[in-house]
Scaffold this motif. Structure first.
Motif, PDB file in Angstrom:
ATOM      1  N   ASP A  95       0.822  -1.219   0.000  1.00  0.00           N
ATOM      2  CA  ASP A  95       0.000   0.000   0.000  1.00  0.00           C
ATOM      3  C   ASP A  95       0.854   1.266   0.000  1.00  0.00           C
ATOM      4  O   ASP A  95       0.428   2.318  -0.477  1.00  0.00           O
ATOM      5  CB  ASP A  95      -0.935   0.018   1.217  1.00  0.00           C
ATOM      6  N   MET A 121      -6.435  -7.145  -0.736  1.00  0.00           N
ATOM      7  CA  MET A 121      -6.402  -5.846  -1.417  1.00  0.00           C
ATOM      8  C   MET A 121      -7.718  -5.530  -2.103  1.00  0.00           C
ATOM      9  O   MET A 121      -7.955  -4.396  -2.520  1.00  0.00           O
ATOM     10  CB  MET A 121      -5.255  -5.820  -2.427  1.00  0.00           C
ATOM     11  N   ARG A 125      -9.905   0.272   2.024  1.00  0.00           N
ATOM     12  CA  ARG A 125      -8.920   0.653   3.039  1.00  0.00           C
ATOM     13  C   ARG A 125      -9.613   0.952   4.360  1.00  0.00           C
ATOM     14  O   ARG A 125     -10.756   1.415   4.385  1.00  0.00           O
ATOM     15  CB  ARG A 125      -8.130   1.886   2.593  1.00  0.00           C
ATOM     16  N   ARG A 130      -9.339  -5.355   4.979  1.00  0.00           N
ATOM     17  CA  ARG A 130      -8.046  -4.861   4.492  1.00  0.00           C
ATOM     18  C   ARG A 130      -6.899  -5.204   5.437  1.00  0.00           C
ATOM     19  O   ARG A 130      -5.751  -5.332   4.999  1.00  0.00           O
ATOM     20  CB  ARG A 130      -8.128  -3.355   4.310  1.00  0.00           C
TER      21      ARG A 130
END
Length: 477
Positions: A95, A121, A125, A130
């Motif tokens: 990330d 992924m 987020r 996540r």
């Protein structure tokens, strides 16, 4: 301290003994030392770790430290490390990497690890999906305790945690939860059973779980409140797809605490902006650096010429009283040093949350008072030295008053200028010093010469009047 020993071995180029030292050190001890090591020394020490210990330390490092180490690896070494990381740790690292680099790494790892990474992924987020890991052990409720322990033993090395175990049906729907301790007790460690007890008989059917789209902070607080080592993450159909462990929760709570500090300071987005600006200043191309720094330097250049015009305007004073020029550097330097101190105090106070921007002018007033108090002390000292050196009390007063004024002004500017730059979304690191210096120099010079003109002209006028009176007395007129 391990850090000092590592640095000593590196300085002496004693790599053999350093390798032995690291081999005998505990992982947590190495991790603590690594946080305090300079980047270059960190790389040297890391390369001397055994593969297993290096991976364990690497996964617990901050993302910035991980990226610094990765830049020192060969491509093959990077792929090997990323491939062996836990999926959630791998996603956290990817990330923070440029998209092209992250994509290249994902395509380079094994198919199994790539699939696990892509699963995580795929979630938004800052959600449970996540941050979860897919490395956990599931059991069936119709298993015997003996069979369950055998499965745990076979999979223990490749899973992130074995202390919390999850019971599912054939469709992977969560049915219950139990701990490794429950299994050991059921096997007969405490004399309760012979190991043929079914997992379904000892599991807790009231398993607490969270959904994949649950907020990560809520999940972290839940783990903390319930004092759990791990919590299962389920999809909309109730199938377990991952777990969030307590170490992930600790990282999230630390980040939340940092965010709260910025929020309380009224500067929630400062950290991100400063990080972006710092990235540009350190790693950007020449043009991007120029765009930020050169405009402020033009301001300083213009202020320098303006200061020259001020000095030219008081040329008569300088030609009449040569000693006036001796104290210009003193006044400029004292103001410059105080301004630098104040801007540094401001930057640190903002970052640590010690300055509340809602009450900012209270902090400015306090810093101005600090500058006035220091200016009064150093102004008195400077004035006395100037008076005795040049034998002129009025020049001493002018010098002392100018030092006091300039130091007070510089202290105020040290807080005001970077604050205004941040509010205007400009780079305070590049702009504060030039702007503070420019304003302080121009105003300080102007005030100094005005003080000199006022006090020295008054002194000359008094001397002239005294001489005139004496002449009149002698003449009897």
């Amino acid at each position: 301290m391990l850090k000092e020993k590592i640095l000593a071995h590196i300085e002496n180029k004693d790599m053999d003994n350093l390798k032995t030292l690291l081999a005998n050190a505990e992982e947590m001890e190495i991790l603590q030392a690594f946080h305090d090591l300079p980047a270059e020394e960190q790389v040297i020490a890391f390369r001397l770790l055994s593969k297993d210990k290096a991976l364990a330390v690497f996964e617990d490092l901050d993302t910035d430290e991980q990226q610094n180490l990765i830049r020192s690896f060969t491509d093959e070494h990077v792929i090997e490390f990323v491939n062996e990381m836990a999926p959630d740790d791998r996603v956290r690292l990817l990330d923070e990497m440029p998209a092209t680099v992250a994509k290249k790494l994902i395509n380079s790892i094994s198919t199994e690890e790539r699939e696990a990474t892509n699963v995580i992924m795929g979630y938004k987020r800052e959600t449970a999906g996540r941050i979860m890991t897919t490395e956990f052990i599931t059991l069936r409720k119709d298993m015997t305790v003996e069979q369950a322990l055998d499965k745990v033993g076979r999979q223990a090395e490749e899973k992130e945690t074995i202390y919390t175990l999850f019971v599912t049906d054939e469709a992977k729907k969560l049915e219950g939860i139990l701990t490794l301790k429950d299994l050991l007790i059921a096997k007969g460690i405490s004399g309760n059973s012979d190991g043929n007890t079914l997992v379904g008989d000892i599991m807790s059917k009231n398993a607490i779980s969270v959904s994949t789209d649950a907020d990560q902070e809520e999940v972290a607080h839940l783990l903390q409140t319930l004092d759990l080592l791990a919590i299962p993450v389920v999809d909309k159909e109730g199938r377990i797809v991952g777990i969030v462990t307590i170490d992930d929760a600790v990282d999230i709570l630390e980040d939340e605490a940092t965010e709260d500090i910025f929020n309380q300071a009224g500067m929630l987005d400062v950290q991100g902006k400063e990080a972006s600006l710092s990235e540009t200043m350190v790693r950007g191309n020449l043009w991007s650096i120029w765009k930020v720094r050169v405009p402020f330097l033009f301001i300083t250049l213009g202020a320098g010429f303006f200061g020259g015009f001020i000095i030219e305007g008081f040329e008569d004073v300088l030609s009449t009283i040569v000693g006036v020029a001796f104290f210009i550097p003193l006044i400029m330097d004292m103001g410059g040093n105080v301004g630098t101190q104040s801007s540094t105090v401001f930057a640190r106070g903002i970052v640590l949350g010690h300055i509340d921007t809602k009450r900012f002018f209270r902090f400015v007033m306090k810093e101005s008072f600090v500058g006035l108090s220091m200016g009064t002390i150093f102004g008195a000292i400077s004035g006395l030295v100037a008076a005795f050196w040049q034998g002129d009390a009025m020049l001493g007063i002018a010098v002392g008053a100018s030092v006091a004024f300039t130091m007070t002004l510089a202290s105020s500017l040290g807080f005001l200028v970077p604050f205004l730059l941040v509010k205007l979304k400009l780079d305070q690191a590049a702009g504060s010093a030039p702007l503070i210096t420019s304003v302080k120099d121009v105003v300080g010079l102007l005030v100094y010469f005005l003080f000199v003109s006022v006090f020295m002209n008054a002194a000359l006028q008094e001397a002239y009047e005294y001489a005139y009176e004496c002449a009149c007395a002698l003449c009897g007129c």
